[in-house]
Structures are given as C-alpha cells and as structure tokens.
Motif scaffolding. Structure first.
Motif, short mmCIF file in Angstrom:
data_model
loop_
_atom_site.label_atom_id
_atom_site.label_comp_id
_atom_site.label_asym_id
_atom_site.label_seq_id
_atom_site.Cartn_x
_atom_site.Cartn_y
_atom_site.Cartn_z
N ASP A 28 0.82 -1.20 0.00
CA ASP A 28 0.00 0.00 0.00
C ASP A 28 0.86 1.27 0.00
O ASP A 28 0.61 2.19 0.73
N LEU A 29 1.88 1.26 -0.85
CA LEU A 29 2.72 2.44 -1.00
C LEU A 29 1.88 3.61 -1.47
O LEU A 29 0.94 3.42 -2.26
N PRO A 30 2.20 4.81 -1.03
CA PRO A 30 1.45 5.97 -1.52
C PRO A 30 1.49 6.01 -3.05
O PRO A 30 2.54 5.84 -3.66
N GLY A 31 0.33 6.18 -3.65
CA GLY A 31 0.26 6.27 -5.10
C GLY A 31 0.24 4.93 -5.79
O GLY A 31 0.31 4.87 -7.01
N ARG A 32 0.16 3.82 -5.06
CA ARG A 32 0.13 2.48 -5.67
C ARG A 32 -1.16 1.77 -5.25
O ARG A 32 -1.60 1.89 -4.12
N GLN A 33 -1.73 1.05 -6.18
CA GLN A 33 -2.90 0.23 -5.89
C GLN A 33 -2.70 -1.15 -6.48
O GLN A 33 -2.09 -1.29 -7.54
N MET A 34 -3.22 -2.16 -5.80
CA MET A 34 -3.20 -3.51 -6.34
C MET A 34 -4.61 -3.84 -6.79
O MET A 34 -5.56 -3.71 -6.02
N ASP A 38 5.86 -9.35 -14.51
CA ASP A 38 6.67 -8.25 -15.01
C ASP A 38 6.47 -7.10 -14.02
O ASP A 38 5.55 -6.30 -14.17
N ILE A 39 7.30 -7.09 -12.99
CA ILE A 39 7.18 -6.08 -11.94
C ILE A 39 8.51 -5.34 -11.84
O ILE A 39 9.56 -5.96 -11.70
N ASP A 40 8.45 -4.04 -11.94
CA ASP A 40 9.64 -3.19 -11.81
C ASP A 40 9.95 -3.02 -10.32
O ASP A 40 9.16 -2.40 -9.60
N PRO A 41 11.09 -3.55 -9.86
CA PRO A 41 11.39 -3.46 -8.43
C PRO A 41 11.66 -2.04 -7.95
O PRO A 41 11.46 -1.73 -6.78
N GLY A 42 12.07 -1.16 -8.82
CA GLY A 42 12.32 0.22 -8.43
C GLY A 42 11.05 1.05 -8.37
O GLY A 42 10.85 1.84 -7.44
N GLU A 43 10.19 0.87 -9.34
CA GLU A 43 8.95 1.65 -9.42
C GLU A 43 7.79 1.01 -8.65
O GLU A 43 6.78 1.65 -8.42
N GLU A 68 -0.16 2.82 -10.50
CA GLU A 68 -0.20 4.10 -9.83
C GLU A 68 -1.65 4.51 -9.63
O GLU A 68 -2.52 4.15 -10.42
N GLY A 69 -1.88 5.26 -8.60
CA GLY A 69 -3.23 5.74 -8.35
C GLY A 69 -3.52 5.73 -6.87
O GLY A 69 -2.64 5.48 -6.04
N GLY A 70 -4.73 5.99 -6.53
CA GLY A 70 -5.13 5.97 -5.12
C GLY A 70 -5.12 7.34 -4.50
O GLY A 70 -4.87 8.34 -5.17
N PRO A 71 -5.35 7.36 -3.20
CA PRO A 71 -5.47 8.64 -2.50
C PRO A 71 -4.19 9.43 -2.44
O PRO A 71 -3.13 9.01 -2.47
#
Length: 156
Positions: A16-22, A94-99, A153-156
């Motif tokens: 639940d990183l800021p700006g990330r949604q699953m 395909d997951i970018d570990p940095g982003e 990216e997205g979310g509150p």
C-alpha cells in the motif's frame, strides 16, 4: 525475519505504498499478460514436496507450452505418470522493483506431455530453450484457474 506489527516484513516494501494500488485481473487479462512474458516458473510436486523451475514458454491457443530437456526432472515427472495429467501451477510476472509497478499471473491446471510429432516439431520452431542440452519433448499446461494482479499508480 522481523515482522512489523502491521504485518509487513522489515526490509520489504508494503503493497500500500502511496500512489500504488493492487487490482485483481480477470482470468482472460491475466492469461494474455502471461503470454507476453518470456520467462516463467513451473511449480510441481517432487517427492511429495513443491518444486519450482524457471522456464521459458509460449502461449498457444490458451495453453502454456514449455519444452523440456531430456533426462530433466520435468521430463521424468511426466514419464513417471505414464501419460496421466499432472497438476501444476505456472507463474509469470513483469514487476519493476524500483517503481513497484507491474503485474503477476498464475495459471493452475493439468500438464501433459505433447506426443504428436507434428506439434512437437511446431514447438521446436516457436520455442527455443534458454538452457543448453538436448530437448525432444514438450509439456502442455491446460489452465483451469487463472488469477492475477496489477500494481499500478493511483489511489489517495
């Protein structure tokens, strides 16, 4: 490993990183994305325990096809079953570990040996194994259950 009170493991980023949604993917979208990956992991049972092998694959008419090296654990697995289907899972991502953006898909189903010589010859041209060694067979995985998620990216 140390676990924080919120359940996250020390040193690993929380989902639940800021700006990330699953978001969950539909089965069709997850399978389509799996088909775009060059490398995946097949999960099977060996001596009553889970085993995982990285392999390259091709998606062919909704089936996942991998070629197997002669004498390999995967070849022996199908030989020991004497033509019976074997339950496996197949995962690609395909997951970018940095982003912290990307997707992951898992297909669970039955694996069988490809026995038709024409099909095997076709897969020889469609799928070249990454590891050196003789390959004369292929495995077809017919997905019964396909799941996946996307980190975006997205979310509150």
């Amino acid at each position: 490993m140390k676990t924080h009170s919120a359940g996250a493991t020390a040193g690993s980023p929380a989902l639940d990183l800021p700006g990330r949604q699953m978001e969950e993917l539909s089965a069709d979208e997850a399978l389509q994305l799996l088909g775009t990956a060059e490398l995946g992991r097949i999960v099977f049972t060996r001596h009553a325990l889970p085993a995982v092998r990285p392999v390259n694959h091709v998606l062919d008419r909704g089936d996942i096809i991998i070629r197997v090296q002669d004498g390999s654990t995967l070849a022996a697995l199908l030989t020991a079953q004497q033509g019976a289907a074997v339950v496996v899972a197949y995962e690609a991502d395909d997951i970018d570990p940095g982003e912290h953006l990307g997707w992951s898909a898992v297909a669970t189903g039955y694996a069988t040996a490809v026995t038709d010589p024409d099909e095997i010859e076709r897969y020889v041209h469609l799928l070249e194994p990454w590891a050196a060694g003789s390959t004369s067979g292929a495995i077809r995985i017919r997905p019964d259950l396909v799941t996946g998620f996307r980190l975006r990216e997205g979310g509150p």
